[in-house]
Design a protein around this motif. Sequence first.
Motif, PDB file in Angstrom:
ATOM      1  N   MET A   1       0.846  -1.208   0.000  1.00 24.69           N
ATOM      2  CA  MET A   1       0.000   0.000   0.000  1.00 24.69           C
ATOM      3  C   MET A   1       0.888   1.268   0.000  1.00 24.69           C
ATOM      4  N   ILE A   2       0.528   2.242  -0.822  1.00 21.33           N
ATOM      5  CA  ILE A   2       1.289   3.498  -0.841  1.00 21.33           C
ATOM      6  C   ILE A   2       0.531   4.506   0.038  1.00 21.33           C
ATOM      7  N   ILE A   3       1.226   4.990   1.059  1.00 22.42           N
ATOM      8  CA  ILE A   3       0.640   6.037   1.907  1.00 22.42           C
ATOM      9  C   ILE A   3       1.600   7.217   1.904  1.00 22.42           C
ATOM     10  N   ILE A   4       1.092   8.389   1.596  1.00 17.14           N
ATOM     11  CA  ILE A   4       1.956   9.576   1.571  1.00 17.14           C
ATOM     12  C   ILE A   4       1.772  10.334   2.879  1.00 17.14           C
ATOM     13  N   GLN A   5       2.879  10.488   3.606  1.00 12.51           N
ATOM     14  CA  GLN A   5       2.822  11.190   4.885  1.00 12.51           C
ATOM     15  C   GLN A   5       3.166  12.673   4.730  1.00 12.51           C
ATOM     16  N   THR A   6       4.162  12.937   3.868  1.00 13.50           N
ATOM     17  CA  THR A   6       4.643  14.315   3.698  1.00 13.50           C
ATOM     18  C   THR A   6       4.934  14.576   2.225  1.00 13.50           C
ATOM     19  N   VAL A   7       4.618  15.784   1.788  1.00 12.49           N
ATOM     20  CA  VAL A   7       5.028  16.212   0.442  1.00 12.49           C
ATOM     21  C   VAL A   7       5.818  17.502   0.592  1.00 12.49           C
ATOM     22  N   LYS A   8       7.000  17.528  -0.018  1.00 12.41           N
ATOM     23  CA  LYS A   8       7.820  18.753  -0.002  1.00 12.41           C
ATOM     24  C   LYS A   8       7.885  19.313  -1.415  1.00 12.41           C
ATOM     25  N   LEU A   9       7.644  20.605  -1.518  1.00  9.44           N
ATOM     26  CA  LEU A   9       7.741  21.287  -2.815  1.00  9.44           C
ATOM     27  C   LEU A   9       8.967  22.195  -2.770  1.00  9.44           C
ATOM     28  N   HIS A  10       9.960  21.865  -3.561  1.00  6.83           N
ATOM     29  CA  HIS A  10      11.188  22.669  -3.620  1.00  6.83           C
ATOM     30  C   HIS A  10      11.088  23.567  -4.858  1.00  6.83           C
ATOM     31  N   HIS A  11      10.968  24.863  -4.614  1.00  4.67           N
ATOM     32  CA  HIS A  11      10.820  25.814  -5.724  1.00  4.67           C
ATOM     33  C   HIS A  11      12.213  26.331  -6.077  1.00  4.67           C
ATOM     34  N   ILE A  12      12.671  26.031  -7.286  1.00  2.00           N
ATOM     35  CA  ILE A  12      14.049  26.394  -7.664  1.00  2.00           C
ATOM     36  C   ILE A  12      14.064  27.213  -8.961  1.00  2.00           C
ATOM     37  N   THR A  13      15.164  27.907  -9.175  1.00  2.00           N
ATOM     38  CA  THR A  13      15.417  28.526 -10.486  1.00  2.00           C
ATOM     39  C   THR A  13      16.872  28.287 -10.857  1.00  2.00           C
ATOM     40  N   GLN A  14      17.076  27.770 -12.054  1.00  2.00           N
ATOM     41  CA  GLN A  14      18.432  27.565 -12.572  1.00  2.00           C
ATOM     42  C   GLN A  14      18.590  28.364 -13.860  1.00  2.00           C
ATOM     43  N   LYS A  15      19.774  28.871 -14.059  1.00  2.00           N
ATOM     44  CA  LYS A  15      20.050  29.565 -15.322  1.00  2.00           C
ATOM     45  C   LYS A  15      20.441  28.537 -16.363  1.00  2.00           C
ATOM     46  N   LEU A  16      19.850  28.638 -17.550  1.00  2.00           N
ATOM     47  CA  LEU A  16      20.276  27.759 -18.647  1.00  2.00           C
ATOM     48  C   LEU A  16      21.682  28.180 -19.088  1.00  2.00           C
ATOM     49  N   LYS A  17      22.478  27.228 -19.543  1.00  5.91           N
ATOM     50  CA  LYS A  17      23.825  27.564 -20.027  1.00  5.91           C
ATOM     51  C   LYS A  17      23.770  28.621 -21.123  1.00  5.91           C
ATOM     52  N   SER A  18      22.760  28.475 -21.998  1.00  2.22           N
ATOM     53  CA  SER A  18      22.531  29.528 -22.993  1.00  2.22           C
ATOM     54  C   SER A  18      21.024  29.629 -23.212  1.00  2.22           C
ATOM     55  N   PRO A  19      20.523  30.843 -23.545  1.00 10.33           N
ATOM     56  CA  PRO A  19      19.076  31.020 -23.701  1.00 10.33           C
ATOM     57  C   PRO A  19      18.512  30.077 -24.761  1.00 10.33           C
ATOM     58  N   PHE A  20      17.255  29.655 -24.575  1.00  7.84           N
ATOM     59  CA  PHE A  20      16.620  28.742 -25.523  1.00  7.84           C
ATOM     60  C   PHE A  20      15.412  29.432 -26.154  1.00  7.84           C
ATOM     61  N   THR A  21      15.363  29.445 -27.495  1.00  9.42           N
ATOM     62  CA  THR A  21      14.283  30.138 -28.205  1.00  9.42           C
ATOM     63  C   THR A  21      13.527  29.189 -29.111  1.00  9.42           C
ATOM     64  N   SER A  22      12.181  29.234 -29.018  1.00  8.11           N
ATOM     65  CA  SER A  22      11.329  28.548 -29.999  1.00  8.11           C
ATOM     66  C   SER A  22      10.452  29.627 -30.622  1.00  8.11           C
ATOM     67  N   SER A  23       9.524  29.199 -31.523  1.00  9.02           N
ATOM     68  CA  SER A  23       8.703  30.211 -32.200  1.00  9.02           C
ATOM     69  C   SER A  23       7.762  30.929 -31.233  1.00  9.02           C
ATOM     70  N   ILE A  24       7.541  30.368 -30.051  1.00  7.12           N
ATOM     71  CA  ILE A  24       6.602  31.013 -29.118  1.00  7.12           C
ATOM     72  C   ILE A  24       7.192  31.312 -27.745  1.00  7.12           C
ATOM     73  N   GLY A  25       8.430  31.000 -27.503  1.00  7.21           N
ATOM     74  CA  GLY A  25       8.953  31.247 -26.160  1.00  7.21           C
ATOM     75  C   GLY A  25      10.455  31.477 -26.156  1.00  7.21           C
ATOM     76  N   TYR A  26      10.916  32.143 -25.082  1.00  9.27           N
ATOM     77  CA  TYR A  26      12.334  32.445 -24.913  1.00  9.27           C
ATOM     78  C   TYR A  26      12.647  32.206 -23.437  1.00  9.27           C
ATOM     79  N   VAL A  27      13.569  31.308 -23.146  1.00 10.25           N
ATOM     80  CA  VAL A  27      13.837  30.943 -21.747  1.00 10.25           C
ATOM     81  C   VAL A  27      15.313  31.176 -21.425  1.00 10.25           C
ATOM     82  N   THR A  28      15.558  31.927 -20.346  1.00  7.22           N
ATOM     83  CA  THR A  28      16.945  32.086 -19.878  1.00  7.22           C
ATOM     84  C   THR A  28      17.088  31.467 -18.493  1.00  7.22           C
TER      85      THR A  28
END
Length: 371
Positions: A1-28
Amino acid sequence: MIIIQTVKLHHITQKLKSPFTSSIGYVTDRESILLEVIDPDGISGWGEVVAFSTPWYTEETINTAFHLLKDILIPLILKQPLSHPEQLQAVFNKVKRNYMAKASLEGAIWDLFAKKQGISLATALGGEREEIECGVVIGISSISAMTEQISQYVEEGYKRFKVKISPKQDIKLIEDIRKQFPELPLMADANSAYSLADIDRLKELDQFGLMMIEQPLAADDIIDHAKLQQKLATPICLDESIVTSEDARKAIELGSCRVINIKPGRVGGLTESKKIHDLCQSHKIPVWCGGMLETSISRAHNIALASLANFSIPGDISSSSRYWEEDMVNPEIKAVHGKIAVPKGNGIGFQVSKEIIKKYRHSKTVINSSF
Ligand code: MG
């Protein structure tokens, strides 16, 4: 049986080595929520929210996913002992869409489930491959910069090359790449940058022998894609348009595509990914695993998923070093001669580094059950 006692949410931000561009988005800077579920024995399962900071890929964002997880999905799970992660679909059914939020929690529970069974996530999912072939994605920049990147990745041994295109840069880009690399396993991803009015332009791409063109038309369309596929020799691959196995069934019936890209985040998790995989297999539609500029936690999930038999085309699963200075897991995820071995260890098969998470974390939310 799977019982979840605790959930931790780690909110992080990492810089990409170089920016990534698609036709609808740009991520650094890539924001993510890493999600850790812990059972009463102290065993952890890991998942990741792959939504972006803004809703350019789908309607979800990191903040909408945080709200859904904290206020709705996690409270449902804390009250719900499960015998198998596939039961989560019924638990989440009362919540419309929000697939990336659901997938992060579902993925963590799949990892925990496999660890408790003493098997790898790949085995838990029914994977068969011992290693997967890796593809790489080249974001939009100048044609010369893109061909230069391709040369580098050819040398690294990648097995499939995907370039982002838009009406501003398509025919000339593909023509130049083909001149330099006539035999390259090459595909193009348009992220919905075209409409049916562009049909003649898209037909011009047929001469270059692309493996496929990904999501040329609108994210919410499968009708116009069917019309386009009738006119194109190049197979259409759907990405954004497929968010459930029902969408996949309808797209296959209509002839809207000949290939499907499966991303667990986009379709609500590994159980739905498996359903889409199985459906496509029964219709002889090959699938591959797409990427979301994710950390190695999602990458590890994707490796396990891509070990299933009908993932017969190399996906967007590259070395972590393609995007990141530091890897979140040990050992580092690394493609060798364009291949990654599917780990045999329990669960995702990689050790998550809490030290590295701490380095990039700006907040942590802990939710406990009241059992
Ligand atoms: Mg795509």
